[in-house]
Design a protein around this motif. Structure first.
Motif, PDB file in Angstrom:
ATOM      1  N   GLN A 163      39.187  73.622  50.108  1.00  0.00           N
ATOM      2  CA  GLN A 163      38.817  75.012  50.365  1.00  0.00           C
ATOM      3  C   GLN A 163      38.905  75.847  49.085  1.00  0.00           C
ATOM      4  O   GLN A 163      38.054  76.704  48.830  1.00  0.00           O
ATOM      5  N   TRP A 203      36.070  78.221  47.280  1.00  0.00           N
ATOM      6  CA  TRP A 203      36.319  79.623  46.950  1.00  0.00           C
ATOM      7  C   TRP A 203      36.145  79.891  45.461  1.00  0.00           C
ATOM      8  O   TRP A 203      35.708  80.976  45.072  1.00  0.00           O
ATOM      9  N   LYS A 242      32.586  80.574  44.924  1.00  0.00           N
ATOM     10  CA  LYS A 242      32.238  81.922  45.372  1.00  0.00           C
ATOM     11  C   LYS A 242      32.717  82.966  44.372  1.00  0.00           C
ATOM     12  O   LYS A 242      32.049  83.984  44.137  1.00  0.00           O
ATOM     13  N   ASP A 243      33.879  82.733  43.781  1.00  0.00           N
ATOM     14  CA  ASP A 243      34.395  83.652  42.768  1.00  0.00           C
ATOM     15  C   ASP A 243      33.473  83.687  41.543  1.00  0.00           C
ATOM     16  O   ASP A 243      33.175  84.757  40.996  1.00  0.00           O
ATOM     17  N   SER A 253      41.919  87.168  41.512  1.00  0.00           N
ATOM     18  CA  SER A 253      41.501  85.764  41.539  1.00  0.00           C
ATOM     19  C   SER A 253      42.140  84.991  40.392  1.00  0.00           C
ATOM     20  O   SER A 253      42.668  83.884  40.587  1.00  0.00           O
ATOM     21  N   LYS A 255      44.478  83.486  56.445  1.00  0.00           N
ATOM     22  CA  LYS A 255      43.391  84.189  57.131  1.00  0.00           C
ATOM     23  C   LYS A 255      43.927  84.983  58.322  1.00  0.00           C
ATOM     24  O   LYS A 255      43.491  86.118  58.574  1.00  0.00           O
ATOM     25  N   LEU A 306      43.409  86.424  47.504  1.00  0.00           N
ATOM     26  CA  LEU A 306      42.039  86.247  47.023  1.00  0.00           C
ATOM     27  C   LEU A 306      41.110  87.276  47.690  1.00  0.00           C
ATOM     28  O   LEU A 306      41.145  87.438  48.907  1.00  0.00           O
ATOM     29  N   ARG A 311      38.361  87.665  49.243  1.00  0.00           N
ATOM     30  CA  ARG A 311      37.266  86.932  49.883  1.00  0.00           C
ATOM     31  C   ARG A 311      36.216  87.865  50.486  1.00  0.00           C
ATOM     32  O   ARG A 311      35.029  87.549  50.487  1.00  0.00           O
ATOM     33  N   GLU A 312      36.660  88.997  51.026  1.00  0.00           N
ATOM     34  CA  GLU A 312      35.694  89.925  51.626  1.00  0.00           C
ATOM     35  C   GLU A 312      34.742  90.482  50.579  1.00  0.00           C
ATOM     36  O   GLU A 312      33.552  90.676  50.844  1.00  0.00           O
ATOM     37  N   TRP A 339      33.805  88.956  47.813  1.00  0.00           N
ATOM     38  CA  TRP A 339      32.857  87.880  47.492  1.00  0.00           C
ATOM     39  C   TRP A 339      31.732  87.848  48.514  1.00  0.00           C
ATOM     40  O   TRP A 339      30.565  87.728  48.159  1.00  0.00           O
ATOM     41  N   GLN A 340      32.099  87.940  49.798  1.00  0.00           N
ATOM     42  CA  GLN A 340      31.107  87.859  50.868  1.00  0.00           C
ATOM     43  C   GLN A 340      30.172  89.059  50.854  1.00  0.00           C
ATOM     44  O   GLN A 340      28.960  88.929  51.034  1.00  0.00           O
TER      45      GLN A 340
END
Length: 333
Positions: free
Chosen positions: A148, A152, A155-156, A188, A250, A290, A292-293, A295-296
């Motif tokens: 995972q 990620w 994505k970063d 990150s 999460k 991280l 993540r939101e 990135w999305q």
């Protein structure tokens, strides 16, 4: 696939489970129309749910629902009490196929959302029990957390490329990225650096021998406290063998609203069942931090959902940083 279903189709599916519906009504989720059907019968109220295929897995919906049903049966056989009961069809299966799409049927759970620390302690205990579920045949080829993390990291990297483009004059979301972009990359970088520490490298190397079942979609709407004060987790479409640490991180991000009491209560409940070593705590802290939101959201900058995510990020940014500091202190205890 079209999310329109007829009452006749729902009645036919219900009949395969040996039940006759009196009436049914569609219920939409935050992001999906007709996410589930509430079916009233003479023997009780049930949920008929269209199974959601995960395109990223590359396999068919039938293959995926078969794997999901196997894990659900494993949980049921182990006595896991935080999942609605899955009904069995007349042919003995936990799912059925209608118009090319898999469906499954469970008891309908009514209740409230999580409101107080005790609720989050329940969730922590439920997650720990899930992650410790014994099961023959659960295997991973390597560390699911490391797998995972690699996704990620990609994505970063994409986020950084898109940020460089967006910071040009006229770029989409330029104001937001000028204000928060560098902080996202620093968060990150800090996580990637900590993950290289010997204690975390060793932890990830050992993880393959401790496979865990994870829900993989713990969000506030997916957790219900029944009238008997029993916690239920719903929507098990994404259950898999994976990273317990990712599942915890999460869950913390998606349910606690950055409330320190809720965060600590969830972790307290988890450790009552499954105490964590210092390295495990540090790993959860890294994964939680991280962005993540972001990135999305930057991935599809013109989308309505992306703009909503950026708005929420901006509103909650100070709370997020406070929550990260709280977890940093917790990880060092």
């Amino acid at each position: 696939m079209n999310d329109s279903y007829t009452k006749r189709q729902i009645r036919e599916i219900t009949g395969r489970y040996g039940l006759i519906p009196v009436r049914s009504e569609p219920v939409s989720s935050l992001y999906r129309r007709n996410a589930v059907f509430k079916v009233h019968t003479q023997s009780g109220t049930y949920a008929v749910k269209p199974f959601l295929r995960q395109p990223s897995l590359g396999s068919s919906a039938v293959h995926q629902i078969g794997t999901t049903a196997k894990y659900v049966k494993l949980l049921a056989d182990s006595g896991f009490s935080h999942m609605p009961k899955w009904l069995t069809t007349r042919s003995g299966k936990l799912w059925t196929l209608s118009h090319g799409r898999p469906f499954y049927m469970t008891t309908w759970i009514s209740g409230r959302g999580m409101e107080k620390p005790e609720d989050f302690e329940q969730l922590g205990r439920a997650l720990a029990t899930l992650h410790l579920t014994p099961g023959l045949g659960l295997r991973t080829k390597g560390s699911p957390t490391l797998e995972q993390i690699r996704l990620w990291q990609v994505k970063d990297q994409l986020f950084r490329k898109r940020m460089a483009q967006a910071l040009q004059p006229g770029g989409r979301n330029r104001r937001w990225l000028k204000k928060y972009g560098k902080t996202c990359t620093r968060l990150s970088d800090r996580a990637w650096a900590i993950l290289k520490s010997p204690e975390l490298v060793g932890l990830l190397k050992r993880e393959w021998s401790r496979p865990a079942l994870i829900h993989n979609d713990i969000t506030s709407p997916n957790v219900i406290i029944s009238g008997e004060n029993q916690l239920f987790i719903i929507d098990w479409d994404h259950i898999k063998v994976g990273s317990a640490y990712v599942d915890i991180a999460k869950a913390l991000m998606n349910t606690t609203q950055f409330n320190p009491d809720f965060i600590l209560a969830l972790l307290k409940g988890y450790e009552e069942v499954n105490p964590l070593e210092r390295a495990q705590r540090k790993l959860i802290y890294c994964l939680y931090g991280l962005p993540r939101e972001a990135w999305q959201a930057i991935r599809s900058p013109k989308g309505k959902r992306s703009q909503e995510m950026l708005r929420i990020l901006e509103q909650t940014w100070p709370l997020r940083l406070d929550a990260m500091k709280l977890l940093a202190d917790w990880s060092n205890q």
